[in-house]
Scaffold this motif. Structure first.
Motif, PDB file in Angstrom:
ATOM      1  N   MET A   1     114.503  -8.793 -65.805  1.00  0.00           N
ATOM      2  CA  MET A   1     113.169  -8.733 -66.399  1.00  0.00           C
ATOM      3  C   MET A   1     113.115  -9.724 -67.558  1.00  0.00           C
ATOM      4  SD  MET A   1     112.825  -4.574 -66.561  1.00  0.00           S
ATOM      5  CE  MET A   1     111.161  -4.604 -67.228  1.00  0.00           C
TER       6      MET A   1
ATOM      7  N   PRO B   1     117.649   7.826 -60.827  1.00  0.00           N
ATOM      8  CA  PRO B   1     117.115   6.570 -60.257  1.00  0.00           C
ATOM      9  C   PRO B   1     118.070   5.386 -60.385  1.00  0.00           C
ATOM     10  CG  PRO B   1     116.081   7.044 -62.367  1.00  0.00           C
ATOM     11  CD  PRO B   1     117.004   8.182 -62.092  1.00  0.00           C
TER      12      PRO B   1
ATOM     13  N   THR C   1     105.154  -4.194 -61.790  1.00  0.00           N
ATOM     14  CA  THR C   1     106.309  -3.448 -61.285  1.00  0.00           C
ATOM     15  C   THR C   1     105.982  -2.981 -59.867  1.00  0.00           C
ATOM     16  OG1 THR C   1     106.669  -2.690 -63.536  1.00  0.00           O
ATOM     17  CG2 THR C   1     107.903  -1.560 -61.810  1.00  0.00           C
TER      18      THR C   1
ATOM     19  N   ASP D   1     108.746  -6.786 -60.391  1.00  0.00           N
ATOM     20  CA  ASP D   1     110.032  -6.127 -60.596  1.00  0.00           C
ATOM     21  C   ASP D   1     110.247  -5.165 -59.430  1.00  0.00           C
ATOM     22  OD1 ASP D   1     112.122  -4.514 -61.269  1.00  0.00           O
ATOM     23  OD2 ASP D   1     111.287  -3.781 -63.160  1.00  0.00           O
TER      24      ASP D   1
ATOM     25  N   THR E   1     109.485   3.333 -61.411  1.00  0.00           N
ATOM     26  CA  THR E   1     110.529   4.332 -61.202  1.00  0.00           C
ATOM     27  C   THR E   1     110.334   5.575 -62.079  1.00  0.00           C
ATOM     28  OG1 THR E   1     111.856   2.336 -61.066  1.00  0.00           O
ATOM     29  CG2 THR E   1     113.007   4.398 -60.750  1.00  0.00           C
TER      30      THR E   1
ATOM     31  N   ARG F   1     108.237  -1.976 -70.594  1.00  0.00           N
ATOM     32  CA  ARG F   1     109.462  -2.694 -70.997  1.00  0.00           C
ATOM     33  C   ARG F   1     109.229  -4.207 -70.902  1.00  0.00           C
ATOM     34  NH1 ARG F   1     115.093  -0.883 -68.308  1.00  0.00           N
ATOM     35  NH2 ARG F   1     114.431   1.063 -69.268  1.00  0.00           N
TER      36      ARG F   1
ATOM     37  N   SER G   1     122.840  -5.417 -66.336  1.00  0.00           N
ATOM     38  CA  SER G   1     122.070  -4.391 -65.617  1.00  0.00           C
ATOM     39  C   SER G   1     120.717  -4.983 -65.249  1.00  0.00           C
ATOM     40  CB  SER G   1     121.925  -3.129 -66.479  1.00  0.00           C
ATOM     41  OG  SER G   1     120.916  -3.317 -67.449  1.00  0.00           O
ATOM     42  N   GLY G   2     119.898  -4.223 -64.552  1.00  0.00           N
ATOM     43  CA  GLY G   2     118.632  -4.742 -64.023  1.00  0.00           C
ATOM     44  C   GLY G   2     117.703  -5.348 -65.065  1.00  0.00           C
ATOM     45  N   THR G   3     117.732  -4.819 -66.263  1.00  0.00           N
ATOM     46  CA  THR G   3     116.820  -5.305 -67.301  1.00  0.00           C
ATOM     47  C   THR G   3     117.050  -6.786 -67.608  1.00  0.00           C
ATOM     48  OG1 THR G   3     116.775  -3.064 -68.191  1.00  0.00           O
ATOM     49  CG2 THR G   3     115.942  -4.791 -69.635  1.00  0.00           C
TER      50      THR G   3
ATOM     51  N   TYR H   1     108.347   0.933 -66.982  1.00  0.00           N
ATOM     52  CA  TYR H   1     109.020  -0.343 -66.726  1.00  0.00           C
ATOM     53  C   TYR H   1     108.127  -1.547 -67.017  1.00  0.00           C
ATOM     54  CZ  TYR H   1     113.129   2.063 -65.286  1.00  0.00           C
ATOM     55  OH  TYR H   1     114.247   2.844 -65.312  1.00  0.00           O
TER      56      TYR H   1
ATOM     57  N   GLN I   1     123.266  -1.964 -58.283  1.00  0.00           N
ATOM     58  CA  GLN I   1     123.534  -0.509 -58.252  1.00  0.00           C
ATOM     59  C   GLN I   1     122.393   0.301 -57.652  1.00  0.00           C
ATOM     60  OE1 GLN I   1     122.504  -2.068 -60.954  1.00  0.00           O
ATOM     61  NE2 GLN I   1     121.378  -0.739 -62.350  1.00  0.00           N
ATOM     62  N   LYS I   2     121.332  -0.382 -57.236  1.00  0.00           N
ATOM     63  CA  LYS I   2     120.197   0.367 -56.683  1.00  0.00           C
ATOM     64  C   LYS I   2     120.128   0.204 -55.166  1.00  0.00           C
ATOM     65  CE  LYS I   2     117.839   1.163 -60.906  1.00  0.00           C
ATOM     66  NZ  LYS I   2     116.602   1.156 -61.668  1.00  0.00           N
TER      67      LYS I   2
ATOM     68  N   HIS J   1     107.505  -0.781 -57.848  1.00  0.00           N
ATOM     69  CA  HIS J   1     107.582   0.685 -57.764  1.00  0.00           C
ATOM     70  C   HIS J   1     107.966   1.174 -59.147  1.00  0.00           C
ATOM     71  CE1 HIS J   1     110.508   4.170 -56.663  1.00  0.00           C
ATOM     72  NE2 HIS J   1     109.336   4.659 -57.020  1.00  0.00           N
TER      73      HIS J   1
ATOM     74  N   THR K   1     113.133  -3.858 -58.639  1.00  0.00           N
ATOM     75  CA  THR K   1     114.465  -3.247 -58.817  1.00  0.00           C
ATOM     76  C   THR K   1     114.607  -1.918 -58.079  1.00  0.00           C
ATOM     77  OG1 THR K   1     114.507  -4.294 -60.984  1.00  0.00           O
ATOM     78  CG2 THR K   1     116.228  -2.680 -60.528  1.00  0.00           C
ATOM     79  N   SER K   2     113.550  -1.106 -58.089  1.00  0.00           N
ATOM     80  CA  SER K   2     113.690   0.213 -57.449  1.00  0.00           C
ATOM     81  C   SER K   2     113.024   0.264 -56.071  1.00  0.00           C
ATOM     82  CB  SER K   2     113.123   1.297 -58.362  1.00  0.00           C
ATOM     83  OG  SER K   2     111.758   1.043 -58.642  1.00  0.00           O
TER      84      SER K   2
HETATM   85  C1  LIG Z   1     116.435   0.505 -62.820  1.00  0.00           C
HETATM   86  C2  LIG Z   1     115.292  -0.359 -63.072  1.00  0.00           C
HETATM   87  C3  LIG Z   1     115.422  -1.498 -63.892  1.00  0.00           C
HETATM   88  C4  LIG Z   1     116.697  -1.887 -64.571  1.00  0.00           C
HETATM   89  O1  LIG Z   1     117.233  -0.927 -65.409  1.00  0.00           O
HETATM   90  P1  LIG Z   1     118.716  -1.099 -65.974  1.00  0.00           P
HETATM   91  O2  LIG Z   1     118.957   0.198 -66.666  1.00  0.00           O
HETATM   92  O3  LIG Z   1     118.740  -2.255 -66.885  1.00  0.00           O
HETATM   93  O4  LIG Z   1     119.596  -1.320 -64.776  1.00  0.00           O
HETATM   94  C5  LIG Z   1     114.327  -2.317 -64.014  1.00  0.00           C
HETATM   95  N1  LIG Z   1     113.168  -2.039 -63.418  1.00  0.00           N
HETATM   96  C6  LIG Z   1     112.995  -0.949 -62.638  1.00  0.00           C
HETATM   97  C7  LIG Z   1     111.678  -0.729 -61.981  1.00  0.00           C
HETATM   98  C8  LIG Z   1     114.056  -0.075 -62.442  1.00  0.00           C
HETATM   99  O5  LIG Z   1     113.904   0.996 -61.652  1.00  0.00           O
END
Ligand SMILES: *Cc1c(COP(=O)(O)O)cnc(C)c1O
Length: 374
Positions: A72, A12, A141, A170, A145, A97, A67-69, A94, A195-196, A143, A172-173
Motif C-alpha cells: 500500500m 484475516p 480496496t 488493494d 477485510t 490506512r 507485510s502487506g501494508t 484499509y 500469508q493470505k 475487499h 490483499t484479501s
Molecule cells: C491484510 C491486509 C493488508 C496488509 O496487512 P499487513 O498486516 O500489513 O499484512 C492490506 N490490505 C488488506 C485489504 C488486507 O486485508
C-alpha cells in the motif's frame, strides 16, 4: 517430516498453511545473491502475474520484503506524479490506512467517504473525477477485510480510465482467492501478501501492475528510499533480484505454495473458500449471531459479527477457550462497534468449520451465554 500441530486460523491472515509449505522453508543456507536463488525469483514473479490473468509482457510483479501494508505504501507513494492528486474511495479500515499513507507522505489526496456497509455510490466517484481533472489515480480496496465488503472495482476502474486516471486496488484479501482478471476488471495495479491468498508465510509482498506506468513513474517524485516501486522494478529488470536482502526462506515457501495453488486450480480453490464461508454462515444462523453486513454486499471471505447482547458474553474468554483447542477467532475492525470476525482464507475446508462451531458452542456454554442467541 517433523510433526507440526495444525491450527485453524479464522483471523484475516496469516492463514492456515499446509505442512508442505511450512517445510519448504527448511533449506540449506544460501546467499540470495547466488544465481541459483535469482533463478527461482523469475518464475515466481511470472506465476504471481498469471494468477490475475495478466500478460507478463504488459504486467509485472515487483516483490518487497514486508507485510502487506508495504505494498500500500509503495503503490500510494510511488505512483503519484507531481501536480497530481490521489482519489481514495474510503469505506473501511484499509482504505483509511491508504489515506494515512497519503498523510504521512504529505501527498495531496481526496478522501471520498462512503458507507462502511454498502456499495459506494459510483455517481459520487464520477462527480469527483469530473471536478478534479488532476487526479492521477483512483485507489480502492477490493475487499474490505474489516467488514467483508466487496467493492465494484470493475466499474470504478472504468470511471478512472474514462477520466484519464489509472486504478490501484488493494487486493490483499482477495488475490488468489476470488478469481481476478486485471483486464476485465480495469485494474492497473493490484497487490497482495504471501500469508493470505497463496497460503504461504508472512514477509513477502508484491505489487502487480502495468509495466508502462511503472516506467513512466521513473520521472515521478521519489518520496521514499526503501519503498519505491520504480527503484525495485528497475533492479529486478537489471539483475533479476531484489534490491536489498529478500526474505529467503519465505520465498521458498511461496514457491511451494504457488505449486499447490496451480495444482488446486483457481476455480476449485474459490469453490473451497465458498464452501468454508457457507459452513461459517450456517453456524452463524444456527446460533443466532448477527452479521454487520448484508450477505449480498459481502465478498464471501470474511464474516464480521456483532457481539451478542448476552451479559455473559466475553470475547476474551470465548477466544481463549477456542484458542486452546486450536481455533483462532479475531476481533472486529469497526470503530466504536464491538464484534469479531471469522474468515474463510487458508488451507481449511468445511469440516474444520463444523469442528470449530462445536468448540464455539462449548465456549459459549462455558461462559454462560444462552444459545440460540435471540
Ligand atoms: C491484510 C491486509 C493488508 C496488509 O496487512 P499487513 O498486516 O500489513 O499484512 C492490506 N490490505 C488488506 C485489504 C488486507 O486485508
Amino acid at each position: 517430516m517433523v510433526k507440526v500441530k495444525r491450527n485453524i486460523l479464522l483471523n484475516p491472515g496469516p492463514s492456515t498453511t499446509t505442512d508442505t509449505v511450512k517445510m519448504a522453508q527448511v533449506v540449506p543456507d544460501i546467499c540470495p545473491r547466488e544465481k541459483e536463488f535469482a533463478q527461482i525469483m523469475a518464475p515466481l514473479r511470472e506465476d504471481l502475474v498469471k494468477i490475475v490473468h495478466a500478460d507478463p509482457k504488459e504486467y509485472t510483479a515487483v516483490l518487497f520484503c514486508g507485510s502487506g501494508t508495504i505494498c500500500m505504501d509503495v503503490a500510494v507513494n510511488s505512483l503519484l506524479d507531481k501536480d497530481k492528486k490521489a482519489l481514495i474511495v474510503s469505506n473501511g479500515a484499509y482504505s483509511q490506512r491508504a489515506c494515512d499513507v497519503c498523510r504521512y507522505y504529505g501527498l495531496p489526496f481526496i478522501e471520498l467517504k462512503q458507507p462502511l456497509d454498502d456499495k459506494p455510490d459510483l455517481r459520487k466517484i464520477e462527480e469527483v473525477l469530473k471536478e478534479n481533472p488532476d487526479i492521477g489515480y483512483v485507489y480502492v480496496t477490493y475487499h474490505e477485510t474489516g467488514t467483508g465488503l466487496l467493492n465494484p472495482v470493475k466499474e470504478i476502474g472504468a470511471l478512472a480510465h474514462r477520466y484519464g486516471a489509472f486504478l490501484i486496488t488493494d487486493t490483499t484479501s482477495a488475490y488468489a482467492m476470488i478469481p481476478i482478471n486485471v483486464y476485465e476488471e480495469n485494474i492497473d495495479f493490484c497487490m497482495a501478501s504471501a500469508q493470505k491468498g497463496i497460503m504461504a508465510m508472512t514477509g513477502l509482498s508484491y505489487v502487480i501492475g502495468r509495466r508502462n506506468i511503472i516506467e513512466q513513474s521513473k520521472d515521478f517524485p521519489t518520496r521514499s528510499y526503501y519503498c519505491n516501486l520504480y527503484m525495485q522494478y528497475e533492479y529486478f529488470e537489471k539483475t533479476g533480484e531484489m534490491h536489498f536482502t529478500p526474505p529467503v526462506q519465505t520465498i521458498y515457501a511461496a514457491r511451494q505454495a504457488l505449486i499447490e495453488y496451480f495444482n488446486e486450480g483457481e476455480e476449485a480453490k474459490w469453490k473451497r473458500h465458498q464452501r468454508v464461508m457457507n459452513a461459517i454462515r450456517k453456524g452463524i444462523d444456527e446460533i443466532g449471531l448477527k452479521e454487520v453486513l448484508r450477505r449480498e454486499v459481502q465478498a464471501g471471505l470474511v464474516a464480521a459479527i456483532d457481539y451478542p447482547e448476552d451479559p455473559n458474553w466475553d470475547f476474551e474468554k470465548v477466544h481463549d477457550y477456542c484458542y486452546e483447542r486450536g481455533f483462532t477467532i479475531y476481533p472486529g475492525k469497526i470503530d466504536g462497534r464491538g464484534g469479531f470476525r471469522l474468515c474463510a482464507l487458508g488451507a481449511i475446508d468445511e469440516e474444520d468449520i463444523t469442528a470449530f462451531w462445536e468448540v464455539f458452542r462449548q465456549a459459549l456454554q462455558a461462559a454462560g451465554v444462552q444459545v440460540p442467541i435471540n
